[in-house]
Design a protein around this motif. Structure first.
Motif, mmCIF file in Angstrom:
data_model
loop_
_atom_site.group_PDB
_atom_site.id
_atom_site.type_symbol
_atom_site.label_atom_id
_atom_site.label_comp_id
_atom_site.label_asym_id
_atom_site.label_seq_id
_atom_site.Cartn_x
_atom_site.Cartn_y
_atom_site.Cartn_z
ATOM 1 N N LYS A 101 0.812 -1.218 0.000
ATOM 2 C CA LYS A 101 0.000 0.000 0.000
ATOM 3 C C LYS A 101 0.848 1.271 0.000
ATOM 4 O O LYS A 101 0.361 2.348 0.311
ATOM 5 N N VAL A 153 -3.797 5.517 -6.711
ATOM 6 C CA VAL A 153 -5.156 5.010 -6.508
ATOM 7 C C VAL A 153 -5.265 3.579 -7.034
ATOM 8 O O VAL A 153 -5.870 2.702 -6.395
ATOM 9 N N ARG A 185 -6.399 0.360 -4.848
ATOM 10 C CA ARG A 185 -7.545 -0.467 -5.260
ATOM 11 C C ARG A 185 -7.103 -1.925 -5.426
ATOM 12 O O ARG A 185 -7.823 -2.853 -5.038
ATOM 13 N N LYS A 245 -6.609 -3.349 -1.976
ATOM 14 C CA LYS A 245 -7.888 -3.612 -1.303
ATOM 15 C C LYS A 245 -8.518 -4.898 -1.813
ATOM 16 O O LYS A 245 -9.159 -5.643 -1.050
ATOM 17 N N ILE A 257 -7.188 4.597 3.168
ATOM 18 C CA ILE A 257 -8.117 4.978 2.102
ATOM 19 C C ILE A 257 -9.158 5.966 2.617
ATOM 20 O O ILE A 257 -9.480 6.964 1.954
ATOM 21 N N ARG A 259 -9.670 9.731 1.165
ATOM 22 C CA ARG A 259 -10.947 10.116 0.564
ATOM 23 C C ARG A 259 -11.584 11.288 1.315
ATOM 24 O O ARG A 259 -12.261 12.127 0.706
ATOM 25 N N PHE A 290 -7.819 12.922 -4.525
ATOM 26 C CA PHE A 290 -7.851 11.471 -4.345
ATOM 27 C C PHE A 290 -9.289 10.954 -4.460
ATOM 28 O O PHE A 290 -9.538 9.921 -5.099
ATOM 29 N N ALA A 291 -10.230 11.648 -3.823
ATOM 30 C CA ALA A 291 -11.626 11.209 -3.861
ATOM 31 C C ALA A 291 -12.139 11.139 -5.298
ATOM 32 O O ALA A 291 -12.860 10.202 -5.670
ATOM 33 N N TRP A 327 -10.495 8.192 -6.979
ATOM 34 C CA TRP A 327 -11.024 6.938 -6.435
ATOM 35 C C TRP A 327 -12.338 6.570 -7.120
ATOM 36 O O TRP A 327 -12.585 5.400 -7.432
ATOM 37 N N GLU A 328 -13.182 7.574 -7.365
ATOM 38 C CA GLU A 328 -14.455 7.318 -8.036
ATOM 39 C C GLU A 328 -14.255 6.987 -9.516
ATOM 40 O O GLU A 328 -15.056 6.264 -10.107
ATOM 41 N N ARG A 345 -11.863 5.171 -10.607
ATOM 42 C CA ARG A 345 -11.405 3.779 -10.584
ATOM 43 C C ARG A 345 -10.280 3.451 -11.578
ATOM 44 O O ARG A 345 -10.377 2.511 -12.349
#
Length: 282
Positions: free
Chosen positions: A124, A179, A183, A186, A199, A203, A209-210, A213-214, A216
């Motif tokens: 990570k 990211v 992912r 995770k 995470i 976020r 980052f948020a 993250w969305e 992907r």
């Protein structure tokens, strides 16, 4: 927590490690075998007083992050690591959790890379171990709180200026790599609590980052060319290669330069100067 047995284990483990084993100068006069307490503190990223209190059996209960840092600093094998955790009243690392300790054999490999900056990262993005050349190039990781020795956290939430020079497009790509790495981690470690905390923090506190993250992105870290802005030597463009350690899901990251190039000359200078600074802070 068995403070007396924990203290004995830490004292005994310290005597088994020689300064040269961890990239430290031996010095002319050493009154104790193995490492000094201040050297253990430096390697683990804790205060000398904290190490003294633990070795005297009067310290507080160490966190799992500190126990992992002591494991790395003292180069404990898996059995000694588990005993350290148990004596400290914590559960040893469990299957399904991200490995945060580095095998002694990998640390020896890091030591042999004396001519090149090299570090070990977790699945990570935690910087788990580094050699003196990496500290000279990228900064002294031991001066950072252990929780902040994560390259993805530092990319999105770090407040100190980064030595890695990035254009806006390169920063976006680096963020996407970070990211993608989290992912992927995770998916492999769905119950790892430290990964989930990282995470959640990213976020909650980083809009960039948020957003990523969305979106992907799924691309993890790749080998690349990076420009390092060194405070004394200026910009150094280096090739950055990642060597995987499959059984621990860790990576050895190595910076290098082609022979007879300005970057190779800069690395030669770094081997001489180390972490000394010759410029005057402004």
């Amino acid at each position: 927590m068995d403070r007396s047995e924990l203290a004995a284990l830490l004292r005994q483990a310290r005597t088994r490690i020689q300064p040269r084993d961890v990239g430290l100068p031996a010095g002319a006069r050493r009154q104790v075998p193995g490492l000094r307490r201040e050297e253990v503190a430096q390697l683990a990223g804790v205060s000398v007083d904290y190490v003294v209190r633990l070795e005297q059996g009067r310290g507080p209960q160490p966190s799992t992050a500190v126990l992992a840092a002591l494991t790395r600093a003292l180069r404990l094998n898996d059995d000694d690591r588990d005993l350290l955790f148990q004596l400290a009243g914590s559960a040893p690392p469990q299957p399904g959790r991200i490995a945060m300790t580095v095998r002694p054999s990998v640390l020896r490999l890091l030591d042999r890379m004396a001519d090149l900056p090299a570090l070990v990262m977790s699945a990570k993005g935690d910087v788990l171990a580094w050699n003196p050349m990496a500290a000279a190039l990228l900064g002294d990781f031991s001066a950072m709180p252990p929780a902040q020795r994560n390259i993805i956290w530092r990319c999105f939430l770090g407040t100190e200026p980064s030595r890695i020079h990035l254009t806006e497009a390169e920063f976006e790509q680096l963020g996407a790599y970070g990211v993608g790495t989290l992912r992927s981690a995770k998916a492999r470690y769905p119950t790892d609590p430290d990964l989930e905390r990282l995470i959640t923090e990213l976020r909650s506190h980083s809009p960039a980052f948020a957003r990523l993250w969305e979106e992907r992105p799924s691309t993890p870290w790749r080998n690349a060319t990076k420009t390092i802005s060194h405070p004394d030597l200026g910009d150094i463009t280096l090739e950055c290669d990642t060597l995987l350690v499959p059984d621990t899901d860790q990576a050895v990251v190595v910076y290098s330069a082609a022979p007879n190039t300005p970057a190779a000359t800069a690395l030669d200078l770094l081997r001489i100067t180390g972490t000394q600074q010759f410029s005057t802070p402004t």
